[in-house]
Design a protein around this motif. Structure first.
Motif, short mmCIF file in Angstrom:
data_model
loop_
_atom_site.label_atom_id
_atom_site.label_comp_id
_atom_site.label_asym_id
_atom_site.label_seq_id
_atom_site.Cartn_x
_atom_site.Cartn_y
_atom_site.Cartn_z
N VAL A 193 1.02 -1.14 -0.04
CA VAL A 193 -0.03 0.24 -0.53
C VAL A 193 0.79 1.25 0.14
CG1 VAL A 193 -1.78 0.93 1.45
CG2 VAL A 193 -2.17 -0.79 1.19
N ALA A 194 1.05 2.06 -1.40
CA ALA A 194 1.45 3.31 -1.15
C ALA A 194 0.33 4.74 -0.99
CB ALA A 194 2.20 3.21 -2.11
N VAL A 195 1.26 5.70 -0.26
CA VAL A 195 -0.57 6.61 -0.60
C VAL A 195 0.58 8.05 -1.12
CG1 VAL A 195 -1.31 8.57 1.24
CG2 VAL A 195 -0.98 5.64 1.68
N GLU A 196 -0.28 8.07 -1.83
CA GLU A 196 0.42 9.65 -2.76
C GLU A 196 0.25 10.95 -1.29
OE1 GLU A 196 0.49 9.95 -6.97
OE2 GLU A 196 -1.07 9.67 -6.33
N ALA A 197 -1.78 10.86 -1.23
CA ALA A 197 -1.88 12.31 -0.48
C ALA A 197 -2.95 11.42 0.39
CB ALA A 197 -2.16 12.90 -1.95
N GLY A 198 -3.15 12.17 1.74
CA GLY A 198 -4.22 11.63 2.09
C GLY A 198 -3.64 10.95 3.39
N THR A 199 -4.66 10.36 3.68
CA THR A 199 -4.69 9.09 4.95
C THR A 199 -4.70 8.05 5.30
OG1 THR A 199 -3.52 11.11 6.68
CG2 THR A 199 -3.94 9.02 7.31
N THR A 200 -4.68 7.03 5.24
CA THR A 200 -5.11 5.66 4.89
C THR A 200 -4.82 4.53 6.49
OG1 THR A 200 -3.74 4.31 4.12
CG2 THR A 200 -4.81 5.74 2.61
N SER A 201 -5.83 3.61 7.03
CA SER A 201 -5.50 2.95 7.67
C SER A 201 -5.80 1.45 7.29
CB SER A 201 -6.70 3.30 8.95
OG SER A 201 -6.82 1.62 9.55
N LEU A 202 -4.55 0.98 7.54
CA LEU A 202 -4.87 -0.26 6.63
C LEU A 202 -4.37 -1.65 8.44
CD1 LEU A 202 -3.40 -2.80 5.80
CD2 LEU A 202 -1.09 -2.38 5.72
N ALA A 203 -5.66 -2.66 8.24
CA ALA A 203 -6.01 -3.67 8.95
C ALA A 203 -5.20 -5.32 8.48
CB ALA A 203 -6.63 -3.28 9.88
N THR A 204 -4.60 -5.27 8.92
CA THR A 204 -4.74 -6.93 8.73
C THR A 204 -4.54 -8.21 9.55
OG1 THR A 204 -2.36 -7.06 9.02
CG2 THR A 204 -2.40 -5.90 7.51
N GLY A 205 -5.63 -9.30 8.95
CA GLY A 205 -5.69 -10.01 10.10
C GLY A 205 -6.45 -9.56 11.57
N THR A 206 -5.85 -10.28 12.38
CA THR A 206 -6.16 -9.39 14.12
C THR A 206 -5.79 -8.83 14.33
OG1 THR A 206 -4.65 -11.11 14.94
CG2 THR A 206 -6.91 -12.30 14.51
N GLU A 207 -4.51 -7.63 13.63
CA GLU A 207 -3.75 -7.18 14.12
C GLU A 207 -4.06 -5.44 14.44
OE1 GLU A 207 -0.16 -7.31 14.52
OE2 GLU A 207 0.42 -9.24 14.24
N PRO A 208 -4.28 -4.97 15.33
CA PRO A 208 -4.87 -3.33 14.83
C PRO A 208 -4.47 -1.99 13.84
CG PRO A 208 -3.39 -3.74 17.12
CD PRO A 208 -3.43 -4.60 15.77
N PRO A 209 -5.28 -1.22 13.58
CA PRO A 209 -5.15 -0.84 12.54
C PRO A 209 -3.57 0.41 12.29
CG PRO A 209 -7.47 -0.73 13.27
CD PRO A 209 -6.86 -1.72 14.33
N LEU A 210 -3.51 -0.22 11.12
CA LEU A 210 -1.68 1.20 11.34
C LEU A 210 -2.27 2.35 10.47
CD1 LEU A 210 1.06 -1.75 11.32
CD2 LEU A 210 0.04 -0.54 12.67
N SER A 211 -2.08 3.05 10.70
CA SER A 211 -1.93 4.82 9.54
C SER A 211 -0.88 4.20 8.57
CB SER A 211 -1.89 6.02 10.79
OG SER A 211 -1.69 7.07 9.33
N VAL A 212 -0.90 4.95 7.62
CA VAL A 212 -0.38 5.31 6.36
C VAL A 212 -1.22 6.25 5.93
CG1 VAL A 212 1.33 3.99 3.78
CG2 VAL A 212 -0.30 2.14 5.52
#
Length: 315
Positions: A193-212
């Protein structure tokens, strides 16, 4: 006593038999018994020699191979898309694209073929661009705007909607945003996942969401998310500018990306080759030249037993 090993297919079809012999003799593993059997097969029928010589003629220096897409250049030009800069609004991007297909209330699947890229404006004002040989599905509900990337790579410019987040799922990950411009790339064993602009939230499996956030990228796989990277955004967006960029990528991942553009299927003959690393940038409008650029930096050679198939093996 000669060792037991698989023998080439000696079917009644000389072309099939010639292919089997050609692959065996060029593999580097042929022994004395193979060579005796091969010469006996050649002598058995003049058609055998003709078919084998035809295959042997396909072998050559890639520098002398004309770009097979030359006659399709006009088609490729019509499929080119504007590269987005910072997101000032998805609707403005859609207007700038002019010829973009607008899909109103559209659910379902979207696919691209080898060498084909496609840009689509959704009815909420979001715009997505699908890389070559990629696939996704879209489903908008009253609660969320959902896109599932099942293969390849896609670039998203989302329109703001306070009541419905924009969600992209791929493999075991879920990217959620209110308004962002980003790329999701399904690789062989991971997703980037590569973010150019703005903010995203990445959730995988049971891991807590991470901001990218803008200027950042992060990969994830079956074992969860990888470290946050600050240099992957340009690499993951290079295809929208006509190039593929690799930074220490394993050869199997490099070939997987190139296969989305090359008119021939490229396969690795030896499993250990998959781990070789490649750094460089190649022009995806000239796929044979791109392959040649990769081969020049690694101890590799190609085998082209039949049209439409390229086998890479060690020197």
């Amino acid at each position: 006593m000669e060792r037991n090993r698989d023998q080439p297919d000696l079917s009644n079809n000389p072309r099939d038999a010639a292919l089997a012999w050609f692959v065996r003799m060029e593999s580097g593993d042929a022994d004395a018994a193979d060579r005796r059997a091969f010469h006996a097969w050649l002598a058995r029928d003049p058609a055998h020699r003709r078919e084998y010589d035809r295959l042997a003629g396909l072998w050559g220096d890639l520098d002398r191979v004309a770009d097979p897409r030359k006659d399709r250049r006009a088609v490729t030009t019509r499929r080119r898309f504007l590269a987005f800069g910072a997101v000032g609004g998805a609707a403005a991007c859609a207007a700038a694209l002019g010829g973009v297909v607008v899909l109103t209330g559209w659910p379902g699947d979207l696919k691209t073929g080898i060498g084909e890229r496609r840009t689509v404006a959704l009815d909420d004002g979001s715009v997505l661009t699908l890389d070559a040989d990629s696939a996704l599905s879209v489903e908008f509900t009253a609660r969320e705007r959902h896109v599932r990337l099942t293969g390849g790579r896609a670039h998203f410019v989302t329109a703001p909607d306070p009541d419905r987040p924009f969600v992209v799922t791929c493999a075991n990950g879920r990217v959620t945003t209110a308004n962002a411009s980003f790329v999701v790339h399904r690789c062989l064993d991971s997703v980037v996942v590569a973010v150019e602009a703005g903010t995203t939230s990445l959730a995988t499996g049971t891991e807590p969401p991470l901001s990218v956030t803008a200027g950042q990228s992060r990969s994830y796989g079956p074992d969860g998310p990888g470290p946050l990277l600050s240099q992957g955004v340009a690499v993951e967006n290079a295809w929208r500018h006509g190039r593929l960029v690799f930074q220490g990528q394993p050869l199997d991942a490099v070939i997987a990306d190139l296969n989305r553009y090359h008119p021939s299927r490229i396969v690795l003959w030896d499993r250990p080759l998959a781990g070789l690393r490649f750094d460089g940038s190649v022009d995806i409008s000239r796929p044979d030249a791109a392959l040649n650029a990769i081969l020049r930096t690694l101890p590799l050679r190609t085998l082209r037993p039949v049209p439409g198939l390229i086998i890479i093996r060690s020197v």
